[in-house]
Write a protein that holds these residues in place. Sequence first.
Motif, short mmCIF file in Angstrom:
data_model
loop_
_atom_site.label_atom_id
_atom_site.label_comp_id
_atom_site.label_asym_id
_atom_site.label_seq_id
_atom_site.Cartn_x
_atom_site.Cartn_y
_atom_site.Cartn_z
N TYR A 34 0.80 -1.22 0.00
CA TYR A 34 0.00 0.00 0.00
C TYR A 34 0.83 1.27 0.00
N SER A 35 2.15 1.12 0.12
CA SER A 35 3.03 2.28 -0.09
C SER A 35 3.09 2.65 -1.57
N ARG A 36 2.73 1.69 -2.40
CA ARG A 36 2.74 1.94 -3.85
C ARG A 36 1.38 2.43 -4.36
N SER A 39 -2.98 7.93 -2.61
CA SER A 39 -4.35 8.35 -2.30
C SER A 39 -4.86 9.29 -3.40
N ARG A 40 -6.15 9.24 -3.62
CA ARG A 40 -6.73 10.07 -4.68
C ARG A 40 -6.61 11.56 -4.38
N SER A 44 -0.14 14.27 1.81
CA SER A 44 0.92 13.48 2.42
C SER A 44 0.51 13.01 3.81
N GLY A 45 1.33 12.11 4.36
CA GLY A 45 1.08 11.64 5.72
C GLY A 45 1.10 12.79 6.71
N ILE A 93 -1.51 5.41 0.62
CA ILE A 93 -2.53 4.98 1.58
C ILE A 93 -1.87 4.46 2.85
N ALA A 94 -0.76 3.74 2.69
CA ALA A 94 -0.04 3.21 3.86
C ALA A 94 0.45 4.35 4.76
N ALA A 95 1.03 5.38 4.15
CA ALA A 95 1.56 6.51 4.93
C ALA A 95 0.45 7.23 5.67
N ILE A 96 -0.65 7.44 5.01
CA ILE A 96 -1.78 8.15 5.64
C ILE A 96 -2.36 7.31 6.78
#
Length: 231
Positions: A34-36, A39-40, A44-45, A93-96
């Motif tokens: 999910y780091s790849r 987000s739409r 950033s995180g 998505i992973a970062a968020i």
Amino acid sequence: MFPLFFDPTFVLLIPAVILAFWAQMKVKTAYSEYSRVLSRKGISGAQAARALLDQFGMYNVPIQRVAGNLTDHYDPRDRTLHLSEGVFNSTSIAAIGVAAHEVGHAVQHQKNYAPLKFRNAVVPVVGVGSSLAFPLFFLGLLFRGPLLMDIGILLFVGVIIFHLVTLPVEFDASTRAVKLLGDTGILGSDEITGAKAVLNAAALTYVAAAVMAFAQLARLLFLRGMFGHRD
């Protein structure tokens, strides 16, 4: 008597070691996947964390970049949220999801969430206890000193308590994170599925740590029963 560091009681640790390895693989796989996925909304995180903190009026909680991978944490001592290099500027998505989880801890702190307060209170004691537990126990084992062994076990029970209280703290932070991301619309419903996958995988590492602690305690108790009597 068998050598202290090569004894059959290590077999008690094998299931916990396997679980810990599996949990680490799960979190690395989920985070990598999910780091790849970006987000739409393209925030950033750090931006997501700032928006969520501001939702609760925590404008005075700074967000700082910290070195390392998955070193993200909220420090209640100075009320600072630290995001790793891979989360701070990433729009994935992973970062968020990870950033929102740390905000969850900040919200717990603001709302005086009891398990978090307890964990923060026992951290210094547990830190000292965890560093002394094994040396004292094995000194007692080596010199046939049951009192030292018992003190080591009691100190390690404090470590067990820490792991047990950590579980609700971490699961609650993830639950708060998912709800916040959905309520604010930072992530869409389909994107939240990915964030959940990352946070659920991360939660497994805490479960594995607790299981390992219990396995270590079982080992200490087994050795105490076998060799804890004076000749």
